[in-house]
Design a protein around this motif. Structure first.
Motif, PDB file in Angstrom:
ATOM      1  N   GLY A 151     -11.926   4.586 -16.656  1.00 22.80           N
ATOM      2  CA  GLY A 151     -10.697   4.474 -17.431  1.00 22.80           C
ATOM      3  C   GLY A 151     -10.127   5.852 -17.715  1.00 22.80           C
ATOM      4  O   GLY A 151      -9.923   6.660 -16.816  1.00 22.80           O
ATOM      5  N   THR A 152      -9.907   6.137 -18.997  1.00 20.85           N
ATOM      6  CA  THR A 152      -9.378   7.448 -19.377  1.00 20.85           C
ATOM      7  C   THR A 152     -10.479   8.424 -19.755  1.00 20.85           C
ATOM      8  O   THR A 152     -10.201   9.556 -20.138  1.00 20.85           O
ATOM      9  N   MET A 208      -6.028  13.210 -14.827  1.00 20.53           N
ATOM     10  CA  MET A 208      -5.934  13.331 -16.284  1.00 20.53           C
ATOM     11  C   MET A 208      -4.481  13.342 -16.753  1.00 20.53           C
ATOM     12  O   MET A 208      -4.124  12.688 -17.737  1.00 20.53           O
ATOM     13  N   THR A 209      -3.640  14.097 -16.065  1.00 19.67           N
ATOM     14  CA  THR A 209      -2.241  14.208 -16.491  1.00 19.67           C
ATOM     15  C   THR A 209      -1.448  12.934 -16.208  1.00 19.67           C
ATOM     16  O   THR A 209      -0.464  12.654 -16.891  1.00 19.67           O
ATOM     17  N   GLN A 218       5.510  29.660 -18.460  1.00 18.70           N
ATOM     18  CA  GLN A 218       6.098  29.317 -17.168  1.00 18.70           C
ATOM     19  C   GLN A 218       5.808  27.857 -16.878  1.00 18.70           C
ATOM     20  O   GLN A 218       4.681  27.399 -17.023  1.00 18.70           O
ATOM     21  N   SER A 219       6.819  27.107 -16.487  1.00 21.95           N
ATOM     22  CA  SER A 219       6.654  25.678 -16.256  1.00 21.95           C
ATOM     23  C   SER A 219       5.989  25.418 -14.903  1.00 21.95           C
ATOM     24  O   SER A 219       6.583  25.652 -13.856  1.00 21.95           O
ATOM     25  N   CYS A 220       4.722  24.952 -14.959  1.00 19.80           N
ATOM     26  CA  CYS A 220       4.002  24.652 -13.712  1.00 19.80           C
ATOM     27  C   CYS A 220       2.767  23.821 -14.038  1.00 19.80           C
ATOM     28  O   CYS A 220       1.649  24.274 -13.836  1.00 19.80           O
ATOM     29  N   ALA A 221       2.971  22.624 -14.564  1.00 19.95           N
ATOM     30  CA  ALA A 221       1.852  21.790 -15.008  1.00 19.95           C
ATOM     31  C   ALA A 221       1.267  20.949 -13.887  1.00 19.95           C
ATOM     32  O   ALA A 221       0.711  19.888 -14.117  1.00 19.95           O
ATOM     33  N   THR A 222       1.377  21.424 -12.648  1.00 17.72           N
ATOM     34  CA  THR A 222       0.907  20.638 -11.504  1.00 17.72           C
ATOM     35  C   THR A 222      -0.549  20.903 -11.153  1.00 17.72           C
ATOM     36  O   THR A 222      -1.133  20.176 -10.363  1.00 17.72           O
ATOM     37  N   SER A 223      -1.139  21.950 -11.727  1.00 14.66           N
ATOM     38  CA  SER A 223      -2.533  22.277 -11.433  1.00 14.66           C
ATOM     39  C   SER A 223      -3.153  22.968 -12.643  1.00 14.66           C
ATOM     40  O   SER A 223      -2.434  23.440 -13.537  1.00 14.66           O
TER      41      SER A 223
END
Length: 243
Positions: A41-42, A111-112, A204-209
């Protein structure tokens, strides 16, 4: 508010067995046993033998799950705890139900996708854990986390922690008006905790990793309720005459 120890010898016991050393022992034990956590699950399930069970309990990672197996114990790790052990301490592997190991980027994506605000919550969690605070869920107090100076069996939690971020426009809607502050501060005061606000600023916007975590800056603020009685000058006598 200072630390409220549970019992006469609790502080001495905590000083003799610091959390930093317990976590270091846990890290070594997890690495040597090649431990794997199973996505559920989470959260993440982690199997533990007697030694690992003792270390997980002492370091306050996860919560034991009741099972029918006598010689094996399972722990339920939160998403923040699991990612901290995998990414920050690099001491466990995380696998899916097909026993396929997830690398850091794959686990981050999982997770994201399940929790949109996971990046800022994890940054706050790791920030406190790196300072050797024991961090547990604060849902029962209406906050994100509660922070203990040592094991909850020895000391009461000292801080009620709220995690805010300007980048998401404070999407959770908390502390937007003064009445929110008053209610939260009254609640914290009634349970003898200090309100700790962690503002997470994204450079800096980069929440991909997971590499985006290096771009987050944590600002700490403690907020207490002001009492007029405490702020009154002791040397000034009030004029009791009626005009």
């Amino acid at each position: 508010m200072g630390s409220r120890w549970k019992g006469k010898g609790a502080e001495v016991q905590a000083l003799a067995d610091p959390i930093s050393e317990i976590v270091s022992q846990l890290q070594s034990s997890l690495i040597s046993s090649n431990s794997k956590g199973l996505l559920s699950g989470t959260g993440v399930l982690l199997k533990a033998d007697a030694e690992l069970t003792d270390l997980l309990n002492r370091a306050c990672f996860g919560r034991p799950r009741v099972t029918l197996e006598k010689n094996e114990q399972w722990f339920q790790l939160s998403t923040e705890e699991a990612f901290y052990l995998q990414h920050s301490l690099k001491c466990i592997k995380i696998v899916d139900h097909n026993d396929t190991e997830l690398n850091g980027d794959e686990l981050w994506k999982h997770m994201t996708s399940s929790r949109e605000n996971f990046p800022i919550l994890f940054k706050a969690f790791s920030h406190l854990r790196s300072k050797n605070w024991v961090v547990r869920s604060g849902s029962q107090y209406g906050v994100d986390f509660v922070a203990y100076r040592h094991h909850p069996a020895l000391v009461h939690s000292e801080y009620a922690v709220l995690v805010l971020s300007a980048q998401d426009g404070n999407a959770n809607g908390r502390l937007k008006v003064w009445s929110d502050f008053h209610c939260t501060l009254r609640l914290c005061g009634s349970v003898a905790k200090t309100l700790l606000i962690l503002n997470i600023e994204e450079q800096q916007s980069c929440a991909t990793s997971p590499s985006c975590l290096d771009n987050y800056v944590v600002e700490e603020r403690t907020i207490t309720r002001w009492s007029p009685e405490q702020g009154r000058e002791k040397n000034v006598k009030s004029d009791s005459r009626v005009k």
